[in-house]
Scaffold this active site. Structure first.
Site, PDB file in Angstrom:
ATOM      1  N   ASN A   1      -1.910  -0.182   6.863  1.00  0.00           N
ATOM      2  CA  ASN A   1      -1.400  -1.175   7.427  1.00  0.00           C
ATOM      3  C   ASN A   1      -0.504  -1.923   6.255  1.00  0.00           C
ATOM      4  O   ASN A   1      -0.385  -3.333   6.367  1.00  0.00           O
ATOM      5  CB  ASN A   1      -2.546  -2.258   7.826  1.00  0.00           C
ATOM      6  CG  ASN A   1      -3.661  -2.394   6.895  1.00  0.00           C
ATOM      7  OD1 ASN A   1      -3.439  -2.200   5.628  1.00  0.00           O
ATOM      8  ND2 ASN A   1      -4.632  -3.298   7.329  1.00  0.00           N
TER       9      ASN A   1
ATOM     10  N   THR B   1      -5.791  -7.649  10.512  1.00  0.00           N
ATOM     11  CA  THR B   1      -6.076  -6.132   9.715  1.00  0.00           C
ATOM     12  C   THR B   1      -5.687  -5.266  10.844  1.00  0.00           C
ATOM     13  O   THR B   1      -4.807  -4.159  10.484  1.00  0.00           O
ATOM     14  CB  THR B   1      -7.591  -6.156   9.273  1.00  0.00           C
ATOM     15  OG1 THR B   1      -7.944  -7.394   8.911  1.00  0.00           O
ATOM     16  CG2 THR B   1      -7.966  -4.857   8.750  1.00  0.00           C
TER      17      THR B   1
ATOM     18  N   GLU C   1      -9.584  -9.885  -7.941  1.00  0.00           N
ATOM     19  CA  GLU C   1      -8.435  -8.763  -7.665  1.00  0.00           C
ATOM     20  C   GLU C   1      -7.413  -9.000  -8.500  1.00  0.00           C
ATOM     21  O   GLU C   1      -7.031  -8.032  -9.070  1.00  0.00           O
ATOM     22  CB  GLU C   1      -8.096  -9.028  -6.069  1.00  0.00           C
ATOM     23  CG  GLU C   1      -9.337  -8.507  -5.229  1.00  0.00           C
ATOM     24  CD  GLU C   1      -8.851  -8.800  -3.798  1.00  0.00           C
ATOM     25  OE1 GLU C   1      -7.625  -9.124  -3.531  1.00  0.00           O
ATOM     26  OE2 GLU C   1      -9.524  -8.132  -2.949  1.00  0.00           O
TER      27      GLU C   1
ATOM     28  N   ARG D   1      -1.774 -14.373   4.086  1.00  0.00           N
ATOM     29  CA  ARG D   1      -2.485 -13.732   5.003  1.00  0.00           C
ATOM     30  C   ARG D   1      -1.675 -13.899   6.469  1.00  0.00           C
ATOM     31  O   ARG D   1      -1.795 -12.949   7.379  1.00  0.00           O
ATOM     32  CB  ARG D   1      -3.818 -14.150   5.046  1.00  0.00           C
ATOM     33  CG  ARG D   1      -4.708 -13.606   3.822  1.00  0.00           C
ATOM     34  CD  ARG D   1      -6.059 -13.629   3.779  1.00  0.00           C
ATOM     35  NE  ARG D   1      -6.835 -12.796   4.901  1.00  0.00           N
ATOM     36  CZ  ARG D   1      -7.192 -11.812   4.961  1.00  0.00           C
ATOM     37  NH1 ARG D   1      -7.001 -10.908   3.949  1.00  0.00           N
ATOM     38  NH2 ARG D   1      -7.717 -10.971   5.885  1.00  0.00           N
TER      39      ARG D   1
ATOM     40  N   TYR E   1     -12.056  -1.613  -4.270  1.00  0.00           N
ATOM     41  CA  TYR E   1     -12.647  -2.048  -2.847  1.00  0.00           C
ATOM     42  C   TYR E   1     -14.267  -1.879  -2.659  1.00  0.00           C
ATOM     43  O   TYR E   1     -14.899  -1.786  -1.715  1.00  0.00           O
ATOM     44  CB  TYR E   1     -12.125  -0.922  -1.633  1.00  0.00           C
ATOM     45  CG  TYR E   1     -10.813  -1.458  -1.116  1.00  0.00           C
ATOM     46  CD1 TYR E   1     -10.628  -2.640  -0.588  1.00  0.00           C
ATOM     47  CD2 TYR E   1      -9.531  -0.562  -1.398  1.00  0.00           C
ATOM     48  CE1 TYR E   1      -9.356  -2.961   0.006  1.00  0.00           C
ATOM     49  CE2 TYR E   1      -8.654  -0.904  -0.810  1.00  0.00           C
ATOM     50  CZ  TYR E   1      -8.250  -2.077  -0.064  1.00  0.00           C
ATOM     51  OH  TYR E   1      -7.108  -2.729   0.502  1.00  0.00           O
TER      52      TYR E   1
ATOM     53  N   HIS F   1      -2.045  -5.526   1.476  1.00  0.00           N
ATOM     54  CA  HIS F   1      -3.395  -5.975   1.037  1.00  0.00           C
ATOM     55  C   HIS F   1      -2.896  -7.542   0.611  1.00  0.00           C
ATOM     56  O   HIS F   1      -1.880  -7.774  -0.095  1.00  0.00           O
ATOM     57  CB  HIS F   1      -3.923  -5.242   0.018  1.00  0.00           C
ATOM     58  CG  HIS F   1      -5.478  -6.211  -0.363  1.00  0.00           C
ATOM     59  ND1 HIS F   1      -6.455  -6.044   0.211  1.00  0.00           N
ATOM     60  CD2 HIS F   1      -5.290  -7.001  -1.509  1.00  0.00           C
ATOM     61  CE1 HIS F   1      -7.225  -7.057  -0.487  1.00  0.00           C
ATOM     62  NE2 HIS F   1      -6.635  -7.306  -1.425  1.00  0.00           N
TER      63      HIS F   1
ATOM     64  N   LYS G   1       0.894  -1.333   0.010  1.00  0.00           N
ATOM     65  CA  LYS G   1      -0.037  -0.171  -0.089  1.00  0.00           C
ATOM     66  C   LYS G   1       0.890   1.332   0.011  1.00  0.00           C
ATOM     67  O   LYS G   1       2.018   1.200   0.120  1.00  0.00           O
ATOM     68  CB  LYS G   1      -0.920  -0.019   1.175  1.00  0.00           C
ATOM     69  CG  LYS G   1      -1.951  -1.212   1.069  1.00  0.00           C
ATOM     70  CD  LYS G   1      -2.904  -1.096   2.471  1.00  0.00           C
ATOM     71  CE  LYS G   1      -3.922  -2.296   2.371  1.00  0.00           C
ATOM     72  NZ  LYS G   1      -4.807  -2.271   3.535  1.00  0.00           N
TER      73      LYS G   1
ATOM     74  N   ARG H   1       2.389  -6.620   9.298  1.00  0.00           N
ATOM     75  CA  ARG H   1       1.746  -5.563   9.759  1.00  0.00           C
ATOM     76  C   ARG H   1       2.054  -5.150  11.441  1.00  0.00           C
ATOM     77  O   ARG H   1       2.068  -4.299  11.717  1.00  0.00           O
ATOM     78  CB  ARG H   1       0.231  -5.956   9.907  1.00  0.00           C
ATOM     79  CG  ARG H   1      -0.484  -5.804   8.294  1.00  0.00           C
ATOM     80  CD  ARG H   1      -1.921  -6.284   8.290  1.00  0.00           C
ATOM     81  NE  ARG H   1      -2.579  -5.839   7.117  1.00  0.00           N
ATOM     82  CZ  ARG H   1      -3.766  -6.559   6.664  1.00  0.00           C
ATOM     83  NH1 ARG H   1      -4.264  -7.412   7.086  1.00  0.00           N
ATOM     84  NH2 ARG H   1      -4.210  -5.946   5.344  1.00  0.00           N
TER      85      ARG H   1
ATOM     86  N   PHE I   1     -15.543   3.549   6.729  1.00  0.00           N
ATOM     87  CA  PHE I   1     -14.399   3.857   6.610  1.00  0.00           C
ATOM     88  C   PHE I   1     -13.920   3.985   5.011  1.00  0.00           C
ATOM     89  O   PHE I   1     -12.739   4.221   4.467  1.00  0.00           O
ATOM     90  CB  PHE I   1     -13.183   2.913   7.250  1.00  0.00           C
ATOM     91  CG  PHE I   1     -13.360   1.539   6.747  1.00  0.00           C
ATOM     92  CD1 PHE I   1     -12.787   0.985   5.706  1.00  0.00           C
ATOM     93  CD2 PHE I   1     -14.056   0.754   8.006  1.00  0.00           C
ATOM     94  CE1 PHE I   1     -12.904  -0.573   5.623  1.00  0.00           C
ATOM     95  CE2 PHE I   1     -14.134  -0.814   7.626  1.00  0.00           C
ATOM     96  CZ  PHE I   1     -13.556  -1.320   6.577  1.00  0.00           C
TER      97      PHE I   1
HETATM   98  P1  GDP Z   1      -7.895  -7.062   5.372  1.00  0.00           P
HETATM   99  O1  GDP Z   1      -8.661  -8.132   4.262  1.00  0.00           O
HETATM  100  O2  GDP Z   1      -7.214  -7.603   6.368  1.00  0.00           O
HETATM  101  O3  GDP Z   1      -7.137  -6.125   4.429  1.00  0.00           O
HETATM  102  O4  GDP Z   1      -9.239  -6.199   6.020  1.00  0.00           O
HETATM  103  P2  GDP Z   1     -10.424  -5.780   5.406  1.00  0.00           P
HETATM  104  O5  GDP Z   1     -10.732  -6.351   4.102  1.00  0.00           O
HETATM  105  O6  GDP Z   1     -11.419  -5.928   6.477  1.00  0.00           O
HETATM  106  O7  GDP Z   1     -10.345  -4.207   5.253  1.00  0.00           O
HETATM  107  C1  GDP Z   1      -9.732  -3.651   4.032  1.00  0.00           C
HETATM  108  C2  GDP Z   1      -8.745  -2.589   4.555  1.00  0.00           C
HETATM  109  O8  GDP Z   1      -9.590  -1.433   4.882  1.00  0.00           O
HETATM  110  C3  GDP Z   1      -7.835  -2.860   5.571  1.00  0.00           C
HETATM  111  O9  GDP Z   1      -6.687  -3.618   5.175  1.00  0.00           O
HETATM  112  C4  GDP Z   1      -7.787  -1.438   6.093  1.00  0.00           C
HETATM  113  O10 GDP Z   1      -6.673  -0.621   5.330  1.00  0.00           O
HETATM  114  C5  GDP Z   1      -9.024  -0.791   6.083  1.00  0.00           C
HETATM  115  N1  GDP Z   1      -9.658  -0.903   7.267  1.00  0.00           N
HETATM  116  C6  GDP Z   1     -10.390  -2.103   7.854  1.00  0.00           C
HETATM  117  N2  GDP Z   1     -11.112  -1.607   8.985  1.00  0.00           N
HETATM  118  C7  GDP Z   1     -10.731  -0.240   8.984  1.00  0.00           C
HETATM  119  C8  GDP Z   1     -11.460   0.335  10.094  1.00  0.00           C
HETATM  120  O11 GDP Z   1     -12.144   0.098  11.002  1.00  0.00           O
HETATM  121  N3  GDP Z   1     -11.038   1.653   9.834  1.00  0.00           N
HETATM  122  C9  GDP Z   1     -10.367   2.099   8.798  1.00  0.00           C
HETATM  123  N4  GDP Z   1     -10.131   3.459   8.846  1.00  0.00           N
HETATM  124  N5  GDP Z   1      -9.758   1.388   7.913  1.00  0.00           N
HETATM  125  C10 GDP Z   1     -10.088   0.045   8.151  1.00  0.00           C
END
Ligand code: GDP
Length: 138
Positions: free
Chosen positions: A112, A91, A126, A85, A49, A115, A9, A102, A57
């Protein structure tokens, strides 16, 4: 053989840890079969996304993802979706296991560093979002 999409990222690129992420991938036996750097537009980040469009968010996340260059890669290996992962960690970096990307580098739940696709169906979407067949080595 399974494939997954990885993104370093904008925070990871800006902070100069592309090499660190790639080193960890290679050390774990994961193969990189496609790679490029690009700077997503806001609309391209929103398309990527789109499953998260109802989340609170979403605006912030897509602003962040279009804020600077990213490195996108296709990774290949046995059980690579789960394996990558596990390397990434949770996350929320505060909940991530020790030694994960992370845990070691993230500064924020959003910023973080990396992805990774979470299932075969999302990996197919994707990978197709960023790469055509000719760009993936066999
Ligand atoms: P991942 O699969 O671990 O990347 O997590 P998710 O698919 O749930 O979320 C996608 C991305 O959204 C995450 O990697 C973070 O960059 C962001 N994200 C997830 N949860 C939050 C949150 O509660 N707040 C904010 N600002 N960003 C979030």
């Amino acid at each position: 053989m399974q494939q997954t999409l990885s993104i370093i990222k904008p925070d990871g690129v800006k902070r100069g840890i592309i090499g660190e992420v790639i080193k960890r991938l290679e050390a774990s036996g994961i193969r990189i079969v496609a790679m490029k750097m690009l700077h997503l537009s806001k609309a391209q980040a929103e398309g990527f996304y789109s499953v998260h469009r109802e989340r609170p968010f979403f605006q912030s996340l897509t602003d962040f993802m279009s804020s600077g260059p990213v490195v996108v890669m296709v990774l290949e290996g046995e059980d690579v979706i789960q394996k990558y992962r596990t390397l990434m960690g949770a996350t929320d970096y505060r909940k991530a296991d020790e030694g994960t990307i992370r845990k070691d580098f993230a500064t924020d739940i959003e910023k973080n560093v990396v992805h990774g696709s979470d299932a075969p169906e999302t990996a197919a979407f994707e990978i197709g979002y960023f790469f055509n067949r000719l760009e993936i080595v066999h």
